[in-house]
Design an enzyme around this catalytic site. Structure first.
Site, PDB file in Angstrom:
ATOM      1  N   ARG A  64       0.802  -1.221   0.000  1.00 56.78           N
ATOM      2  CA  ARG A  64       0.000   0.000   0.000  1.00 56.78           C
ATOM      3  C   ARG A  64       0.837   1.274   0.000  1.00 56.78           C
ATOM      4  O   ARG A  64       0.439   2.280  -0.529  1.00 56.78           O
ATOM      5  CB  ARG A  64      -0.940  -0.009   1.207  1.00 56.78           C
ATOM      6  CG  ARG A  64      -2.044  -1.015   1.039  1.00 56.78           C
ATOM      7  CD  ARG A  64      -2.835  -1.221   2.293  1.00 56.78           C
ATOM      8  NE  ARG A  64      -2.142  -2.108   3.224  1.00 56.78           N
ATOM      9  CZ  ARG A  64      -2.719  -2.701   4.251  1.00 56.78           C
ATOM     10  NH1 ARG A  64      -3.980  -2.488   4.509  1.00 56.78           N
ATOM     11  NH2 ARG A  64      -2.042  -3.489   5.042  1.00 56.78           N
ATOM     12  N   LYS A 175      -0.458 -19.656   5.971  1.00 58.22           N
ATOM     13  CA  LYS A 175      -1.400 -19.965   7.028  1.00 58.22           C
ATOM     14  C   LYS A 175      -1.687 -18.705   7.848  1.00 58.22           C
ATOM     15  O   LYS A 175      -0.870 -17.803   7.787  1.00 58.22           O
ATOM     16  CB  LYS A 175      -0.859 -21.067   7.924  1.00 58.22           C
ATOM     17  CG  LYS A 175       0.318 -20.649   8.831  1.00 58.22           C
ATOM     18  CD  LYS A 175       0.574 -21.735   9.812  1.00 58.22           C
ATOM     19  CE  LYS A 175       0.390 -21.245  11.204  1.00 58.22           C
ATOM     20  NZ  LYS A 175       1.560 -20.789  11.882  1.00 58.22           N
ATOM     21  N   ASP A 204       3.018 -24.753   3.896  1.00 62.23           N
ATOM     22  CA  ASP A 204       3.259 -25.179   5.269  1.00 62.23           C
ATOM     23  C   ASP A 204       4.770 -25.342   5.343  1.00 62.23           C
ATOM     24  O   ASP A 204       5.331 -26.267   4.753  1.00 62.23           O
ATOM     25  CB  ASP A 204       2.570 -26.530   5.539  1.00 62.23           C
ATOM     26  CG  ASP A 204       2.760 -26.962   6.984  1.00 62.23           C
ATOM     27  OD1 ASP A 204       3.903 -26.907   7.474  1.00 62.23           O
ATOM     28  OD2 ASP A 204       1.773 -27.359   7.624  1.00 62.23           O
ATOM     29  N   HIS A 205       5.428 -24.419   6.024  1.00 63.70           N
ATOM     30  CA  HIS A 205       6.890 -24.395   5.883  1.00 63.70           C
ATOM     31  C   HIS A 205       7.560 -25.659   6.421  1.00 63.70           C
ATOM     32  O   HIS A 205       8.689 -25.962   6.068  1.00 63.70           O
ATOM     33  CB  HIS A 205       7.492 -23.113   6.467  1.00 63.70           C
ATOM     34  CG  HIS A 205       7.643 -23.100   7.952  1.00 63.70           C
ATOM     35  ND1 HIS A 205       6.621 -22.815   8.807  1.00 63.70           N
ATOM     36  CD2 HIS A 205       8.714 -23.338   8.739  1.00 63.70           C
ATOM     37  CE1 HIS A 205       7.061 -22.876  10.054  1.00 63.70           C
ATOM     38  NE2 HIS A 205       8.325 -23.198  10.054  1.00 63.70           N
ATOM     39  N   LYS A 209      11.171 -28.388   5.069  1.00 59.82           N
ATOM     40  CA  LYS A 209      12.362 -28.749   5.853  1.00 59.82           C
ATOM     41  C   LYS A 209      12.946 -30.053   5.319  1.00 59.82           C
ATOM     42  O   LYS A 209      12.224 -31.018   5.088  1.00 59.82           O
ATOM     43  CB  LYS A 209      11.999 -28.919   7.339  1.00 59.82           C
ATOM     44  CG  LYS A 209      11.636 -27.604   8.030  1.00 59.82           C
ATOM     45  CD  LYS A 209      11.337 -27.842   9.502  1.00 59.82           C
ATOM     46  CE  LYS A 209      10.693 -26.632  10.156  1.00 59.82           C
ATOM     47  NZ  LYS A 209      11.617 -25.640  10.676  1.00 59.82           N
ATOM     48  N   GLU A 243       9.235 -25.379  21.920  1.00 65.06           N
ATOM     49  CA  GLU A 243       9.882 -24.104  21.601  1.00 65.06           C
ATOM     50  C   GLU A 243      10.234 -23.379  22.892  1.00 65.06           C
ATOM     51  O   GLU A 243       9.509 -23.502  23.884  1.00 65.06           O
ATOM     52  CB  GLU A 243       8.939 -23.219  20.791  1.00 65.06           C
ATOM     53  CG  GLU A 243       8.590 -23.790  19.435  1.00 65.06           C
ATOM     54  CD  GLU A 243       7.741 -22.813  18.626  1.00 65.06           C
ATOM     55  OE1 GLU A 243       8.266 -22.253  17.677  1.00 65.06           O
ATOM     56  OE2 GLU A 243       6.574 -22.625  18.981  1.00 65.06           O
ATOM     57  N   ASP A 262      -2.283 -23.014  15.841  1.00 70.42           N
ATOM     58  CA  ASP A 262      -1.026 -22.486  15.312  1.00 70.42           C
ATOM     59  C   ASP A 262      -0.085 -23.592  14.846  1.00 70.42           C
ATOM     60  O   ASP A 262       0.584 -23.451  13.826  1.00 70.42           O
ATOM     61  CB  ASP A 262      -0.340 -21.635  16.400  1.00 70.42           C
ATOM     62  CG  ASP A 262       0.934 -20.979  15.908  1.00 70.42           C
ATOM     63  OD1 ASP A 262       0.914 -20.429  14.795  1.00 70.42           O
ATOM     64  OD2 ASP A 262       1.960 -21.023  16.634  1.00 70.42           O
ATOM     65  N   HIS A 267       1.402 -27.948  10.954  1.00 73.24           N
ATOM     66  CA  HIS A 267       2.731 -28.573  10.955  1.00 73.24           C
ATOM     67  C   HIS A 267       2.721 -29.983  11.571  1.00 73.24           C
ATOM     68  O   HIS A 267       3.283 -30.916  11.018  1.00 73.24           O
ATOM     69  CB  HIS A 267       3.730 -27.715  11.722  1.00 73.24           C
ATOM     70  CG  HIS A 267       3.753 -26.284  11.306  1.00 73.24           C
ATOM     71  ND1 HIS A 267       3.622 -25.901   9.999  1.00 73.24           N
ATOM     72  CD2 HIS A 267       3.885 -25.132  12.013  1.00 73.24           C
ATOM     73  CE1 HIS A 267       3.684 -24.580   9.923  1.00 73.24           C
ATOM     74  NE2 HIS A 267       3.832 -24.095  11.130  1.00 73.24           N
ATOM     75  N   LYS A 367       4.995 -23.451  23.865  1.00 73.92           N
ATOM     76  CA  LYS A 367       5.946 -22.339  23.813  1.00 73.92           C
ATOM     77  C   LYS A 367       6.529 -22.169  25.211  1.00 73.92           C
ATOM     78  O   LYS A 367       5.950 -22.592  26.204  1.00 73.92           O
ATOM     79  CB  LYS A 367       5.234 -21.063  23.381  1.00 73.92           C
ATOM     80  CG  LYS A 367       4.715 -21.155  21.949  1.00 73.92           C
ATOM     81  CD  LYS A 367       4.730 -19.810  21.259  1.00 73.92           C
ATOM     82  CE  LYS A 367       4.235 -19.889  19.834  1.00 73.92           C
ATOM     83  NZ  LYS A 367       5.249 -20.368  18.881  1.00 73.92           N
TER      84      LYS A 367
END
Ligand code: BG6
Length: 517
Positions: A64, A175, A204-205, A209, A243, A262, A267, A367
């Site tokens: 933008r 996502k 989906d990263h 991998k 994590e 999430d 994943h 997390k």
């Protein structure tokens, strides 16, 4: 009669020998945002460095704010210098590569701006020989996806032409793909007005991998695992994604999502399907994804009572992690003081098919846990009879094949061995394969691989709509159950631990324990 041999299909899934990217333009919506800055531009640069990109490859950043081509190039250079695994940028490579970077100002909801974008792309096609091949990367909040897709289509930029005759168009979406099954279907309906399923690449990263791709190679390129990869030999499977980080600056998104949406919906379900799927007939995108969908279909969504017994949710409180003081989730700026959002989840599920009937799959993710580790552990049955009485064998751990997705990427097999000496003493030992030492090369980043696959038109490593649907079906059942549970069912845990202590019960009542990682 002699039956003629059937020629094997050319190897797909990145194992074909020569794969050529056709000249194309990648149009990045949200070009000034974080994803573009941290992931997309560095990944494109690394691809340019390693040369799978054709010289005509062009990037058009769309956003933008008013920016010149030169400003966009400058910002892109900073992205590479700050975030590429191959930083700083090589002046020679950057000089050539950045000539293909352009910026186009556009209001996402203004159809006229798409007319001017179309003209700009035509002009670039003529100048750079990109043959009307376009990839639209939506690095924007998902609420803009339908607007952008519809406007692209209205501007003559979408279309259902994937034949390659007059150029092709593909769209990549990040996502979250919906918030539940209903919104995922609605979003898909909107995208389908402009793009066919073959043109939509849901990223989906985790699928980018190396270690995740290696799950298929381990299972289907080796003869020794498949015969024992089933309920007769496997006691349980544990998937851990731990994590140490908190939610960082993504509070608005995370408050709506929580750990289950999430990480588990996408994943972790991908990890699960790759471990549990049947061998595909070949490595074509649909053959592979058909098998993954079959796994998801075989998971019966939880009945109401099962949500309370087979799933668990937690939230981190304040505490210390790695010697540093950290805020509790509810104290993070922007989080509601009584937020019910989970930052930890654990669950047990069954895949009801011939291969897996009766084998529990335990999943946990959180997390602010004690360490960052992603692992899939296949735990085998104990020997039927313990011959080595009084040698410590009764205390031994069962055989475990662990696939370490990150960090220290590799595969280990845990088995029992004799401790050297006159006595018969046993101890568990590991046989290790480590990517780092076996190959000595740094694996590409997930986004590099995925962007390249999309340019090649191979959607094997992207999520098909039915995978998304079946996965949401499961998640929705859990969310519905959680919504009816009291606030006390959200268990608090201290940062730097393995999560709420109640998570132990979920597995220990089955006579098993979580892996000590
Ligand atoms: C993202 C999630 O998709 O994956 C994040 O939104 C999470 O919350 C991240 O931290 C984990 O990715 P990785 O590659 O670091 O395991």
């Amino acid at each position: 009669m002699q039956i003629p041999a059937i020629a094997p299909n050319p190897l797909r899934f990145g194992m074909r020998t020569a794969r050529n990217v056709q000249p194309c333009i990648m149009v990045i919506f949200g070009a000034t945002g974080d994803l573009t800055h941290r992931k997309l531009i560095p990944a494109l640069y690394n691809l340019a460095l390693e040369q799978p990109l054709p010289p005509q490859f062009t990037v058009v950043g769309v956003a933008r704010r008013a920016f010149s081509d030169e400003q966009f190039r400058q910002q892109a250079l900073e992205s590479v210098n700050n975030f590429s695994r191959r930083s700083p940028a090589s002046p020679a490579v950057w000089e050539t590569f950045s000539k293909g970077f352009f910026y186009h100002q556009l209001q996402f909801d203004n159809p006229d701006d798409y007319q001017s974008l179309a003209e700009r792309l035509k002009q670039l096609d003529a100048e750079r020989g990109t043959q009307s091949n376009y990839i639209y990367y939506l690095a924007t909040p998902p609420s803009f996806y339908p607007t952008i897709a519809n406007n692209l289509s209205a501007g003559g930029l979408g279309g259902h032409n994937n034949s390659g005759e007059q150029g092709w168009s593909r769209i990549i979406v990040e996502k979250p793909f919906g918030h539940n099954l209903e919104s995922a279907l609605a979003l898909n309906h909107e995208l389908n007005k402009a793009f066919s399923e073959q043109q939509i690449y849901r990223i989906d990263h985790y699928l980018g991998k190396e270690t995740v791709q290696n799950i298929m190679v381990l299972r289907f390129a080796n003869g020794i695992f498949e015969p024992i990869w089933n309920r007769r030999y496997i006691d349980n499977v544990q998937i851990t994604v731990a994590e140490t980080l908190g939610v960082g600056g993504r509070v608005d998104y995370y408050e709506e999502a929580g750990a289950l949406r999430d990480m588990v919906q996408n994943h972790m379900m991908q990890l699960l399907t790759l471990v549990a799927m049947e061998p595909p007939v070949n490595f074509d995108a649909d053959a592979v994804r058909d098998e993954k969908v079959k796994v998801l279909r075989a998971i019966t969504p939880y009945a109401e009572g099962e949500v309370a017994s087979d799933t668990l949710r937690g939230q981190y409180g304040p505490g210390m992690i790695g010697g540093e003081k950290v805020l509790g989730y509810r104290e993070e700026p922007g989080v509601k003081a009584n937020s019910p959002t989970e930052t930890y989840t654990a669950l047990k599920l069954f895949i009801e098919n011939w291969r897996w009937a009766g084998v529990p799959f335990y999943l946990r993710h959180g997390k602010r846990l004690t360490k960052r580790i992603t692992e899939i552990a296949i735990q085998f049955n104990r020997p039927p009879y313990l011959l080595f009485q009084g040698t410590g064998a009764d205390q031994m751990q069962p055989n475990v094949l662990s696939l370490r997705i990150q960090p220290n990427e590799g595969i280990s097999l845990l088995f029992d061995a004799k401790v050297p000496g006159q006595e018969m003493q046993l101890r568990s030992v590991n046989m290790d394969f480590l990517y780092g030492s076996s190959f000595g090369v740094e694996p590409p980043e997930a986004y590099e691989r995925l962007l390249l696959e999309c340019m090649l038109g191979d959607s094997t490593l992207f999520t098909r709509i039915d995978e998304t649907e079946y996965s949401w079906r499961l998640i929705d059942a859990i969310e519905r159950g959680w919504a009816k549970m009291p606030a006390s069912a959200l268990h608090q845990y201290e940062p730097g631990t393995w999560g709420p202590k109640e998570a132990a019960t979920l597995i220990e009542r089955d006579g098993r324990t979580w892996r000590h990682l």
